[in-house]
Write an enzyme that holds these catalytic residues in place. Sequence first.
Site: not given
Ligand code: NAD
Length: 276
Positions: A18, A20, A42, A106, A108, A132, A163, A167, A173
């Site tokens: 759920a 982003r 979730e 993914g 960070t 990334n 960002h 964030k 990362g």
């Molecule tokens: P976000 O907070 O919108 O999403 C994270 C989700 O994880 C939330 O819905 C949260 O409820 C869930 N979560 C937390 N604990 C959990 C658990 N125990 N079990 C299941 N779900 C759980 O954050 P986001 O913007 O989607 O970013 C998430 C991560 O991805 C960050 O570390 C961000 O920096 C990284 N990111 C990486 C890339 C890439 O290309 N590698 C791109 C964008 C974001």
Amino acid sequence: MDVKNWGTVMKIGIVGVAGRMGRMLAAEVLATEGADLCGGTEAPGSEFIGADLGTLAGRPETGEAVTADADALIKAVDVIIDFTVPVVTIAHAEIAAGHKTAMVIGTTGFDADQITELNAMGADTVIVHAANFSVGVNLLLGVTEQAASVLGIDYDIEIVEMHHRHKIDAPSGTALALGEAAAKGRNVDLDDVATRVRDGITGPRPPGNIGFATLRGGGVVGDHTVIFAADGERFELAHKAADRSVFAAGAVRAAIWAGSQAPGYYSMRDVLGFNG
Ligand code: NAD
């Protein structure tokens, strides 16, 4: 040797579905031929437990509901995709290693000990970890390494990133990965030369340092610039992500790639064939 004996359709699960990125990932898997979205989790207590995966992704209903049972999902699928938070990702990776389920990470913001733990789990299963997943940023990593090795320490390296306001980790990362690439180009250890923040009377810039600057605001998806500044010229390499779907597309590509790999700890540069 594949980690699991996969059929023609790749069974994919998304933890943190759920979030982003989780929603974008679900939409991408649903749109990918040969990939089957088998479930999503979730955090326990989340308001999204029981929600339909298709609805969350902005697609027609799939009949598959979000659960809080990571163990059951990771056991049932061929590959799990995790964009959550470091401590949660480490717990999921332990489960994935136990079930020999491939994992695309993914998340960070890991510390050095957590990275070491993830590396070790690559002995038991396929782990693809990238700060990334965009093709452009992975090309930028290679070009940054090359530029740093050619330009030498007369060119001060500064990495600037921006960002969105939500964030939670800094520098990003990706900025740190760019710093690692520049340090590799110069044959130095990033930890020995990084200046991650500046404030107050800092004194002159030490030669050979790699500096970071972090901007936060609005809905910016992810901007990174690597600056090489000498006395008479400045050379800049930049990447701007306009839509999170580029990360989701790269992560799903990595998930499908993972199927033909032996257990190990891999990067997106391995997936794209940019590593040698
Ligand atoms: P976000 O907070 O919108 O999403 C994270 C989700 O994880 C939330 O819905 C949260 O409820 C869930 N979560 C937390 N604990 C959990 C658990 N125990 N079990 C299941 N779900 C759980 O954050 P986001 O913007 O989607 O970013 C998430 C991560 O991805 C960050 O570390 C961000 O920096 C990284 N990111 C990486 C890339 C890439 O290309 N590698 C791109 C964008 C974001």
